[in-house]
Design a protein around this motif. Sequence first.
Motif, PDB file in Angstrom:
ATOM      1  N   UNK A  31      33.632 -15.879  77.786  1.00  0.00           N
ATOM      2  CA  UNK A  31      34.656 -14.924  78.194  1.00  0.00           C
ATOM      3  C   UNK A  31      34.837 -13.886  77.099  1.00  0.00           C
ATOM      4  N   UNK A  32      35.363 -12.715  77.430  1.00  0.00           N
ATOM      5  CA  UNK A  32      35.543 -11.677  76.414  1.00  0.00           C
ATOM      6  C   UNK A  32      36.436 -12.152  75.283  1.00  0.00           C
ATOM      7  N   UNK A  33      36.058 -11.837  74.055  1.00  0.00           N
ATOM      8  CA  UNK A  33      36.852 -12.206  72.882  1.00  0.00           C
ATOM      9  C   UNK A  33      37.590 -10.972  72.398  1.00  0.00           C
ATOM     10  N   UNK A  34      38.893 -11.079  72.271  1.00  0.00           N
ATOM     11  CA  UNK A  34      39.742  -9.960  71.871  1.00  0.00           C
ATOM     12  C   UNK A  34      40.373 -10.274  70.528  1.00  0.00           C
ATOM     13  N   UNK A  35      40.537  -9.260  69.707  1.00  0.00           N
ATOM     14  CA  UNK A  35      41.096  -9.493  68.381  1.00  0.00           C
ATOM     15  C   UNK A  35      42.534  -9.978  68.440  1.00  0.00           C
ATOM     16  N   UNK A  36      43.239  -9.715  69.545  1.00  0.00           N
ATOM     17  CA  UNK A  36      44.654 -10.043  69.606  1.00  0.00           C
ATOM     18  C   UNK A  36      44.960 -11.366  70.286  1.00  0.00           C
ATOM     19  N   UNK A  37      44.051 -11.886  71.097  1.00  0.00           N
ATOM     20  CA  UNK A  37      44.412 -13.067  71.876  1.00  0.00           C
ATOM     21  C   UNK A  37      43.162 -13.737  72.423  1.00  0.00           C
ATOM     22  N   UNK A  38      43.182 -15.090  72.464  1.00  0.00           N
ATOM     23  CA  UNK A  38      42.148 -15.811  73.183  1.00  0.00           C
ATOM     24  C   UNK A  38      42.479 -15.734  74.666  1.00  0.00           C
ATOM     25  N   UNK A  39      41.517 -15.340  75.479  1.00  0.00           N
ATOM     26  CA  UNK A  39      41.823 -14.986  76.852  1.00  0.00           C
ATOM     27  C   UNK A  39      42.188 -16.164  77.744  1.00  0.00           C
ATOM     28  N   UNK A  40      41.709 -17.376  77.436  1.00  0.00           N
ATOM     29  CA  UNK A  40      42.086 -18.556  78.209  1.00  0.00           C
ATOM     30  C   UNK A  40      41.816 -18.360  79.702  1.00  0.00           C
ATOM     31  N   UNK A  41      40.560 -18.095  80.050  1.00  0.00           N
ATOM     32  CA  UNK A  41      40.193 -17.892  81.446  1.00  0.00           C
ATOM     33  C   UNK A  41      39.702 -19.163  82.119  1.00  0.00           C
ATOM     34  N   UNK A  42      39.380 -20.174  81.320  1.00  0.00           N
ATOM     35  CA  UNK A  42      38.881 -21.435  81.863  1.00  0.00           C
ATOM     36  C   UNK A  42      40.046 -22.403  82.071  1.00  0.00           C
ATOM     37  N   UNK A  91      54.138 -13.250  86.984  1.00  0.00           N
ATOM     38  CA  UNK A  91      53.182 -12.694  87.926  1.00  0.00           C
ATOM     39  C   UNK A  91      52.103 -13.622  88.427  1.00  0.00           C
ATOM     40  N   UNK A  92      51.845 -14.736  87.731  1.00  0.00           N
ATOM     41  CA  UNK A  92      50.783 -15.641  88.161  1.00  0.00           C
ATOM     42  C   UNK A  92      50.978 -17.006  87.510  1.00  0.00           C
ATOM     43  N   UNK A  93      50.274 -17.996  88.042  1.00  0.00           N
ATOM     44  CA  UNK A  93      50.321 -19.337  87.455  1.00  0.00           C
ATOM     45  C   UNK A  93      49.743 -19.307  86.039  1.00  0.00           C
ATOM     46  N   UNK A  94      48.688 -18.538  85.846  1.00  0.00           N
ATOM     47  CA  UNK A  94      48.095 -18.439  84.495  1.00  0.00           C
ATOM     48  C   UNK A  94      49.094 -17.856  83.506  1.00  0.00           C
ATOM     49  N   UNK A  95      49.801 -16.831  83.935  1.00  0.00           N
ATOM     50  CA  UNK A  95      50.816 -16.241  83.061  1.00  0.00           C
ATOM     51  C   UNK A  95      51.866 -17.286  82.708  1.00  0.00           C
ATOM     52  N   UNK A  96      52.328 -18.031  83.686  1.00  0.00           N
ATOM     53  CA  UNK A  96      53.350 -19.048  83.447  1.00  0.00           C
ATOM     54  C   UNK A  96      52.858 -20.109  82.468  1.00  0.00           C
ATOM     55  N   UNK A  97      51.618 -20.568  82.647  1.00  0.00           N
ATOM     56  CA  UNK A  97      51.070 -21.607  81.774  1.00  0.00           C
ATOM     57  C   UNK A  97      50.800 -21.099  80.367  1.00  0.00           C
TER      58      UNK A  97
END
Length: 391
Positions: A282-293, A220-226
Amino acid sequence: MTIDITDKTVAASAAKQYFPVLTGVRAIAAYMVFLSHDNPFLGEGLGGLTQRYLAPFFGALSIGVSVFFVLSGFLIAVRYEQSIALNWQWARRYIRNRVARIYPMYFLVTIATLIGTTINAGYDPSRLWKFYNLKDKIWVVFLNLTFLRGFFDRYRFTMAGQGWSLTVEECFYLSAPFLLLGLRRDWRRLFFYPFLLLGVGLLLVAIGSTFHDQLFGFFGSVRFMLDWTFFGRCLEFLAGMGLALYIRHKPGTQKKGFLLTGVGISWMALCMALLAYAERNTPTDIAVMHMLNPISYVVRNAILPVGIVILFWGLLYEQNWMKRLLETPFFDLLGKSSYSFYLIHVGILDFFLNDFVTHSILGKFVIINLVAIALYKFVEHPMHRLLTSRR
């Protein structure tokens, strides 16, 4: 005193295709992922510097997945670079061995998750199961049982959520023979492969973005692919393959020391710190680092694999306390059961432990390890032997 590895140690391990110290590393990698999910610095009452820096730093322990990816690249190259044959018999044996390694335990955990979420939707790791109609549920089960869910942004965390990484692994397994055949002709192709694979990933993103709704979030997106696909994470596998090729063609000597091991650990810790700093707001989630940067992708996907390779190089060629510890029978058992541990450390078992046994991270860690060892001894290993023993 140095030891020529062409006579002993690393060369002997390569001949047997088994490196005890790297089996121990598998356990450490699995425990890193566990701590990134059961982050001790998340929760009510924790704020300020703890919430802003320590929580993201422990979230960055998810780089344990990167350790697995680099290790897969290394081991597949060591085991198959010289044995690849362009015939159906070899291909059948290779695919059988790879499926036997991953699929039986994954299938059982997926089915257990399906049963658990059907009985009690509260045990659904993705929290979506109860909203699906029957047709959607059948589709989700199909995607999970075929490893295809990792291609779809919408479904990557359904069922056994951590299984997304197995889609990445399977893509590597399928492409590895072709990559290795190319490297056999010219090792310098290793530097071309990242551009080729990233190009394929971007092409799939272009297709997925154009037909996003019709394809259920497929690439769905470049971020998803990476973040979630082999094409974005290919450098981690290629780094491991590069180490394997270097060891085969330019063997070194083994000696006492901690320099390379220490540099590798420090490199990885620095990458974790950079990831934590980049994601601090960025928001911190117990399941995953969001990697928005965007910087985070450069650090994790390109810079971090170098540190992991240095660590592996040090553990293979340096004699030190860490190598001796990771090669003990205890860590060998933990490493061999690490795949089962990884598959069960989140999901219905974690929900069950939280609801009925303990909220203690240490308590859950011990119990999950005991269950993982039992699964390895009585399910995973026997199934693997059964499937690979057939002609």
